[in-house]
Design a protein around this motif. Structure first.
Motif, PDB file in Angstrom:
ATOM      1  N   ALA A  21       0.830  -1.203   0.000  1.00 52.75           N
ATOM      2  CA  ALA A  21       0.000   0.000   0.000  1.00 52.75           C
ATOM      3  C   ALA A  21       0.865   1.255   0.000  1.00 52.75           C
ATOM      4  O   ALA A  21       0.540   2.247  -0.665  1.00 52.75           O
ATOM      5  N   GLY A  22       1.971   1.196   0.743  1.00 50.02           N
ATOM      6  CA  GLY A  22       2.869   2.345   0.788  1.00 50.02           C
ATOM      7  C   GLY A  22       3.512   2.632  -0.556  1.00 50.02           C
ATOM      8  O   GLY A  22       3.685   3.798  -0.940  1.00 50.02           O
ATOM      9  N   PHE A  33       2.130  14.386   3.877  1.00 44.32           N
ATOM     10  CA  PHE A  33       0.693  14.674   3.792  1.00 44.32           C
ATOM     11  C   PHE A  33      -0.118  13.394   3.858  1.00 44.32           C
ATOM     12  O   PHE A  33      -1.108  13.304   4.603  1.00 44.32           O
ATOM     13  N   SER A  34       0.258  12.392   3.054  1.00 47.25           N
ATOM     14  CA  SER A  34      -0.509  11.141   3.028  1.00 47.25           C
ATOM     15  C   SER A  34      -0.480  10.452   4.388  1.00 47.25           C
ATOM     16  O   SER A  34      -1.482   9.866   4.815  1.00 47.25           O
ATOM     17  N   SER A  35       0.652  10.552   5.086  1.00 51.94           N
ATOM     18  CA  SER A  35       0.755   9.922   6.405  1.00 51.94           C
ATOM     19  C   SER A  35      -0.065  10.667   7.445  1.00 51.94           C
ATOM     20  O   SER A  35      -0.719  10.050   8.302  1.00 51.94           O
ATOM     21  N   ALA A  36      -0.039  12.007   7.389  1.00 52.86           N
ATOM     22  CA  ALA A  36      -0.865  12.798   8.302  1.00 52.86           C
ATOM     23  C   ALA A  36      -2.338  12.495   8.068  1.00 52.86           C
ATOM     24  O   ALA A  36      -3.123  12.341   9.028  1.00 52.86           O
ATOM     25  N   PHE A  37      -2.729  12.400   6.799  1.00 56.90           N
ATOM     26  CA  PHE A  37      -4.121  12.101   6.458  1.00 56.90           C
ATOM     27  C   PHE A  37      -4.501  10.709   6.940  1.00 56.90           C
ATOM     28  O   PHE A  37      -5.616  10.486   7.428  1.00 56.90           O
ATOM     29  N   VAL A 217      -4.347   5.338   0.899  1.00 59.48           N
ATOM     30  CA  VAL A 217      -4.282   6.140   2.125  1.00 59.48           C
ATOM     31  C   VAL A 217      -5.380   5.708   3.096  1.00 59.48           C
ATOM     32  O   VAL A 217      -5.135   5.541   4.299  1.00 59.48           O
ATOM     33  N   VAL A 218      -6.595   5.533   2.574  1.00 61.61           N
ATOM     34  CA  VAL A 218      -7.714   5.101   3.424  1.00 61.61           C
ATOM     35  C   VAL A 218      -7.429   3.713   4.004  1.00 61.61           C
ATOM     36  O   VAL A 218      -7.681   3.450   5.191  1.00 61.61           O
ATOM     37  N   TYR A 219      -6.898   2.817   3.161  1.00 62.39           N
ATOM     38  CA  TYR A 219      -6.538   1.478   3.640  1.00 62.39           C
ATOM     39  C   TYR A 219      -5.493   1.574   4.756  1.00 62.39           C
ATOM     40  O   TYR A 219      -5.594   0.875   5.780  1.00 62.39           O
TER      41      TYR A 219
END
Length: 302
Positions: A21-22, A33-37, A217-219
């Motif tokens: 996924a990463g 940003f993606s990690s904060a989200f 990101v949602v996953y």
């Protein structure tokens, strides 16, 4: 005990999937940003559940809050940054195999930080694990690619951070439910990523990112963060940390298998060779016997 083993196994299967996924995520979205989200999603889900189930955050000492903050720094922030940065350079399969050195790193960290003196079996297992990483580095890059070398180094740094995260739980004396531990780690994770995440939001164009990247990101937020942490903390409270470390060997198997199935990566001979060395190291470190899983450390005499 079977339930604890099942929880630990499921946690590591999910963590292994986070490598895939990463890879999908960092190909189209900035890391911070993606990690904060991701942690925002996790926090919005799990904080209300904590209040409904347990009435809010537990009462802990300042020392325990500090330990949890540092634990999240290692497992949420540093692990994510190092892993995703490495994935932007090297293949998912190689990164997945390197993550299997976690038991070796846990043995080394236990030696230095917890004053645990490893036996000859554990030392041999650590050496085999390191040989596996060297096979990936030398054969996989022909010893010529400086960028690939840094990619391997970044993933190794991620493994070291994750090992610290797994061992820090030993330093919290209060009773802490899996739900509370997961919630606290998630909130801390969001706090660690928030400043750099805001900077990414203001400076990076996010419009090229496709739906698959946002789904990743949602996953990451729902499955990897919430479910994996819940499974891990539910299992770790029932078994010694040394036993739990054995189950981290499931993580690379999941990562390598999914990288081939989902990303279509072709596994080369050095992937199999590196995996063989590392898994042999895990076998030695775990000290599997007919009595069950047991990792033996010889305590130093005072």
């Amino acid at each position: 005990m079977f339930k604890a083993y099942l929880n630990l196994t499921l946690a590591m299967v999910i963590v292994g999937s986070s490598v895939v996924a990463g890879k999908i995520m960092v190909d189209q979205l900035p890391i911070y940003f993606s990690s904060a989200f991701r942690f925002l999603i996790a926090s919005l889900i799990i904080v209300p559940i904590l209040y409904l189930r347990e009435g809010g955050f537990p009462k802990l000492s300042r020392r325990s809050w500090l330990v949890l903050g540092v634990q999240s720094l290692c497992g949420s922030f540093l692990f994510t940054v190092f892993l995703l940065s490495g994935l932007s350079i090297i293949s998912t399969a190689s990164a997945g195999i390197i993550t299997s050195t976690t038991p070796a790193f846990m043995g080394i960290i236990g030696w230095f930080f917890f004053k645990e003196h490893p036996s000859g079996r554990i030392i041999a297992g650590i050496i085999l694990s390191m040989i596996g990483v060297m096979v990936l580095n030398v054969a996989g890059t022909s010893g010529l690619s400086e960028s690939s070398f840094w990619g391997y180094l970044l993933v190794l740094a991620a493994v070291a951070a994750e090992s610290m995260f797994l061992l820090f739980r030993k330093w919290i004396p209060e009773t802490l439910s899996p739900l509370a531990a997961t919630t606290i780690i998630s909130v801390f994770g969001f706090a660690w990523f928030l400043p750099a995440g805001i900077y990414d939001l203001l400076t990076v164009d996010l419009t090229p990112a496709g739906p698959v990247a946002w789904m990743a990101v949602v996953y990451y937020g729902v499955v990897v963060t919430v479910l994996a942490y819940l499974f891990w903390f539910a299992g770790i409270v029932s078994v010694p940390a040394s036993v739990a470390s054995v189950f981290t060997g499931v993580m690379p198997i999941s990562a390598v298998a999914l990288s081939a199935l989902i990303l279509g990566e072709k596994l080369q001979w050095f992937h199999y060779a590196g995996c063989l060395f590392v898994l042999s190291g895990i076998f030695l470190i775990s000290g599997i016997s007919s009595a069950g899983f047991e990792l033996k450390f010889k305590k130093k005499n005072p």
